[in-house]
Design an enzyme around this catalytic site. Structure first.
Site, PDB file in Angstrom:
ATOM      1  N   SER A  41      28.379  35.589  64.762  1.00  0.00           N
ATOM      2  CA  SER A  41      29.504  35.308  65.650  1.00  0.00           C
ATOM      3  C   SER A  41      30.843  35.819  65.151  1.00  0.00           C
ATOM      4  CB  SER A  41      29.607  33.796  65.907  1.00  0.00           C
ATOM      5  OG  SER A  41      29.664  33.083  64.688  1.00  0.00           O
ATOM      6  N   ASP A 342      38.030  27.302  67.084  1.00  0.00           N
ATOM      7  CA  ASP A 342      37.134  26.304  67.656  1.00  0.00           C
ATOM      8  C   ASP A 342      36.531  25.386  66.599  1.00  0.00           C
ATOM      9  OD1 ASP A 342      35.564  28.127  66.406  1.00  0.00           O
ATOM     10  OD2 ASP A 342      34.136  28.403  68.045  1.00  0.00           O
ATOM     11  N   HIS A 345      35.248  29.202  63.929  1.00  0.00           N
ATOM     12  CA  HIS A 345      35.734  30.577  63.881  1.00  0.00           C
ATOM     13  C   HIS A 345      37.258  30.598  63.850  1.00  0.00           C
ATOM     14  CE1 HIS A 345      31.832  30.348  66.008  1.00  0.00           C
ATOM     15  NE2 HIS A 345      31.533  31.374  65.220  1.00  0.00           N
TER      16      HIS A 345
END
Length: 381
Positions: A41, A342, A345
């Protein structure tokens, strides 16, 4: 005597950096025509959104002004790497709409791991599968180029594969699974060794397909993330408010990775393999957030609930019911003043600071700037 030894070391290190600067100044900057990325991610530019579940607002609000496949409010480190070479942002390999692979492709997806994923893993696209996708990508794209037409213009030239920069940012999800799995310290170490071995095998495989310039990130300080601080509220914290045990796991992985890459340099002397200490660059933000204009370093910008504004069941972009009213789990007023987007990240602002740090070479082994990372030695071409 202690002061003398320290001073001598500092002088020697400074002298080394000066000599390195002189040596690199005699070389031409690298001119990569393409970038091929593998990861999870932290470097996903739309793979997960295209293949599994599209992100919702407020993702992408700062720069793209819409969800753009990045797990952030804006650009990620990979975007800044592409910008630094004057290349377009990388299209996700899994995205079939409006994609342009003329200057590379991104095989990363949110939730990806180095080893095969567990039953409940969010993404099936682990590193070996990403390698397989890339392996098939090469002949298929060259067939398209041979056919000509408009699609040929969206495909990398054959020589780009040997001249490209190959970037990696993966491993965080493997470590998260270990930490959340209640393993003993010995089990964790044994697993890390196997994870790093699997990573090295994939790098070798990609090398055998023609890759020669590698830019490989280690993993960041997990114990500083809202996710871990919320999951383990009683964990021992360091002086910066990060969970010590979780960061120690990350550091152990990073040391193993660094040693493995050193071995790969010996095996493949014609390859330029750069180990990038993303851990230290990211940790510096938590050590002195005010220096970089950040506040509430461990609190998520986009989230809901608790000390760290984080609840995995009430994730950024979702909808929750509060006193009978459905509300969006939205972002804070000023994302650029936060490190964490979040809770897992980073914000665009934090990503930019980290990129500025690592691109200088100060966090790399060997300590070579990003724009010189194609060079294997410091002799004039």
């Amino acid at each position: 005597m202690e002061f003398s030894i320290t001073a001598t070391f500092q002088i020697s290190f400074v002298s080394f950096l000066v000599l390195l600067s002189v040596a690199t100044s005699q070389l031409n900057p690298c001119n990569f025509p393409a970038i091929f990325n593998f990861g999870a991610s932290n470097s996903d530019t739309g793979g997960f959104s295209a293949a599994l579940s599209a992100l919702k607002p407020p993702f992408g609000e700062t720069f793209f002004h819409r969800p753009a496949g990045r797990i952030s409010d804006g650009r990620i480190i990979l975007d800044f790497i592409a910008e630094s070479y004057g290349l377009p942002y990388l299209s996700a390999y899994l995205d079939s709409l409006g994609t342009n692979f003329s200057h590379g492709a991104n095989f990363a997806t949110l939730g990806s791991t180095i080893r095969p994923p567990g039953q409940n893993a969010p993404s099936p696209f682990y590193l070996n599968l990403q390698y397989s996708q890339f392996m098939n990508f090469i002949p298929k794209t060259q067939y398209i180029r041979q056919q000509g037409g408009i699609f040929a213009t969206l495909i990398p030239k054959q020589e780009y594969f040997s001249k490209a920069l190959y970037t990696f940012d993966i491993g965080q999800n493997d470590l998260t699974a270990l930490i959340f799995g209640n393993m003993t310290k010995e089990q964790v170490k044994a697993s890390v060794s196997d994870i790093v071995k699997t990573f090295s095998e994939n790098v070798k495989n990609i090398y055998n397909l023609g890759a020669r310039s590698f830019w490989i990130h280690n993993t960041g300080p997990l114990g500083c993330l809202s996710l871990f601080l919320t999951k383990f509220p009683s964990a021992e914290k360091d002086e910066y408010g990060c969970a010590k045990a979780n960061n120690e796991v990350a550091q152990y992985f990073n040391q193993q990775l660094k040693e493995a890459l050193a071995q790969l340099r010996k095996e493949f002397p014609d390859a330029a393999i750069t180990y990038v200490d993303i851990y230290s660059a990211k940790l510096s933000l938590f050590q002195d957030p005010k220096k970089y204009g950040f506040e509430l370093p461990h609190v998520a910008c986009c989230g809901y609930g608790g000390e760290y504004n984080f609840d995995s069941g009430e994730y950024c972009g979702g909808t929750i019911n509060v006193n009978g009213t459905n509300i969006l789990v939205g972002s804070c007023k000023n994302p650029s003043a936060r490190i964490l987007w979040d809770g897992i990240h980073y914000t665009e602002a934090a990503n930019k600071v980290v990129f500025d740090k690592i691109s200088t070479g100060a966090f790399s082994d060997p300590p070579v700037p990003l724009n010189m990372t194609c060079h294997r030695s410091f002799t004039k071409n």
